[in-house]
Design an enzyme around this catalytic site. Structure first.
Site, short mmCIF file in Angstrom:
data_model
loop_
_atom_site.label_atom_id
_atom_site.label_comp_id
_atom_site.label_asym_id
_atom_site.label_seq_id
_atom_site.Cartn_x
_atom_site.Cartn_y
_atom_site.Cartn_z
N LYS A 5 102.40 120.82 40.84
CA LYS A 5 103.18 119.71 40.07
C LYS A 5 104.56 119.84 40.00
CE LYS A 5 99.24 119.54 36.80
NZ LYS A 5 98.24 120.48 37.30
C1 LIG Z 1 97.08 120.08 37.91
C2 LIG Z 1 96.29 121.06 38.92
C3 LIG Z 1 95.18 120.58 39.48
C4 LIG Z 1 94.77 119.27 39.39
O1 LIG Z 1 95.49 118.02 39.91
P1 LIG Z 1 95.20 116.69 39.37
O2 LIG Z 1 96.04 115.68 39.81
O3 LIG Z 1 95.09 116.71 37.70
O4 LIG Z 1 93.72 116.32 39.79
C5 LIG Z 1 94.89 121.43 40.66
N1 LIG Z 1 95.32 122.74 40.84
C6 LIG Z 1 96.45 122.92 40.01
C7 LIG Z 1 97.14 124.60 40.45
C8 LIG Z 1 97.08 122.15 39.18
O5 LIG Z 1 98.11 122.66 38.44
#
Ligand SMILES: *Cc1c(COP(=O)(O)O)cnc(C)c1O
Length: 472
Positions: free
Chosen positions: A109
């Site tokens: 993120k």
């Molecule tokens: C947010 C997140 C995901 C999922 O991603 P999306 O865009 O919500 O599908 C997967 N792995 C981690 C570690 C995350 O923080």
């Protein structure tokens, strides 16, 4: 490039406005009016660095920020990553791991939120505006959002989390921030309580307007856009001279990450199959395998950032899938809201480009153990879900598994998987200097009860507002 709502009842707007509003006023999500084709440019883009490619890709969608400014924003966003490649590719057995966890909070993120934080600051300054960001987190998103906006001018952030629920490390990642514009609120309640408080406050339009409340959740188009870049990067690196396409396996929760891959493919990057990997929360695999979109209860798993049932970015996919028929999207979403279930009458597979599977807890643990034993590479539990999916789905060309978090963020799951067989290299993978240094730092959060009055009172006392700013 103009941006339109998936529900069709908002006038088109420019990129800058799309970023600042987040959600379209008609309740839909903002989408570029068309997806630019870049096929003829790919040969020229192959040798670009991550930052150069980011600039090239983003410029296809942004025409209201001078390119020197955009370049500065992109450069600053990735300057703090601890890998020169930003998102390095590692060969692990017969798959490639695209490490997306080299940012400040060690999760993918950061790639979008570092950019979004800088972008917000730039746009607000330009307009002489300010923003109070309100967010709710069960753990991971909160720290990445805080890292994206801490210390930024004209922005204050309030992050609510259920008291005692995030892991010790997740809580420290949020609460040890010393910047004055960051407020961590430990709510005496569940994550659902936090989310419903947030919804209620956002629905109070007068309050929202008065405090210029904003959000950094995954519906912001700029987040999706920033994520398109690493699909572009990895597919160009691995496709050779362009003869072959690359498949991606994507650990999925809110559908933001895989949507970016879908858009990269539509732009013409050499991408074959997109593998959608869910944990036990299997609404999306069921949809892609049967055409039925049906809500059910959230399961709590080893990959908590994917413990999501209704994925907010799914609506953007639907918009493209339904040939940009906003009326049809609106009907679909209304029916889903009312019935909790919609059948999209289409031929199967629902989508040639997306293959989906749900991975259980035992398979996740076995994958962590197997990859560690054979390849000596430690997967975090989210990444492991994607790697397990890649084994089940036949992919064309080289297969890239997105590594969405550093293993050191989830030591408990990994210790369970490896059950006491940790050797020195495992213990090493479970440590990270960015996490170790948090222990012993001063932690600061405010407890509030799970009611609207307490939250509003706190915001009123600590929010940025014009009068306070002017008297500074
Ligand atoms: C947010 C997140 C995901 C999922 O991603 P999306 O865009 O919500 O599908 C997967 N792995 C981690 C570690 C995350 O923080």
């Amino acid at each position: 490039m103009r941006y339109i709502s998936t529900r069709g009842q908002t006038p088109p707007m420019r990129f800058q406005d799309a970023v600042l509003v987040g959600l379209a006023p008609d309740g839909g999500l903002l989408m570029p009016e068309n997806i630019p084709s870049v096929t003829s440019k790919l040969d020229g883009w192959r040798g670009l660095s991550f930052v150069e490619l980011a600039l090239a890709v983003m410029s296809e969608f942004i025409d209201d920020i001078p390119s020197a400014d955009l370049e500065d924003l992109v450069r600053r966003s990735y300057a703090g990553f601890d890998s020169e490649d930003i998102t390095p590719l590692k060969q692990v057995g017969n798959i490639h791991i695209l490490e997306l966890f080299h940012g400040p909070t060690l999760a993918f993120k950061d790639i979008a939120l570092q950019f979004l934080g800088n972008l917000f600051e730039y746009l607000l300054k330009d307009r002489d505006q300010y923003m109070n960001i309100l967010g709710a987190t069960s753990g991971d998103t909160g720290s990445a959002a805080i890292a994206g906006v801490k210390g930024k001018k004209n922005i204050t952030i309030f992050v609510m989390y259920p008291e005692g629920k995030p892991s010790h490390l997740q809580e420290l990642q949020m609460t040890t921030t010393t910047d004055k514009n960051v407020h961590c609120l430990a709510v005496d309640g569940s994550f659902d309580d936090c989310q419903s408080l947030m919804k209620t406050v956002f629905n109070d339009l007068e309050f929202k307007q008065q405090y210029q409340l904003g959000a950094v959740n995954s519906v912001n188009w700029a987040r999706v856009l920033a994520q398109v870049v690493y699909y572009a990067y990895a597919s160009l690196r691995l496709s050779g001279s362009g003869e072959r396409s690359v498949s991606f396996s994507v650990p999925t929760g809110n559908f933001g990450d895989i949507l970016a891959g879908y858009i990269a493919k539509k732009m013409g990057f050499p991408i074959a199959t997109l593998m959608l990997a869910s944990n036990e929360n299997d609404i999306l695999p069921i949809f892609f395998n049967t055409g039925v979109y049906k809500r059910s209860d959230v399961h709590f798993t080893l990959s908590p950032s994917m413990d999501i049932q209704v994925a907010s970015n799914f609506e953007r996919y639907l918009f493209l899938k339904l040939d940009r028929d906003a009326e049809a999207v609106r009907r679909f979403m209304q029916e889903f809201e009312k019935e909790g279930k919609v059948v999209l009458s289409h031929n199967y597979p629902v989508d040639e480009d997306i293959q989906a599977v749900s991975i259980g807890t035992q398979e996740t643990l076995d994958t962590i153990a197997g990859v560690q034993r054979i390849q000596d590479y430690v997967l975090d539990p989210h990444t492991a879900v994607g790697v397990a999916a890649a084994k089940l789905i036949p992919g064309e060309g080289p297969v890239v598994c997105l590594a969405t978090a550093h293993p050191a963020k989830f030591p408990e799951a990994i210790e369970t998987a490896l059950a006491g067989q940790e050797d020195a290299s495992v213990l090493d993978a479970l440590k990270h200097p960015r996490l170790s240094k948090l222990e012993g730092l001063k932690s600061k959060s405010t407890q509030i009860s799970a009611d609207l009055d307490s939250l509003k009172k706190y915001i009123t006392q600590h929010a940025l507002n014009r009068t306070a700013e002017e008297s500074e």
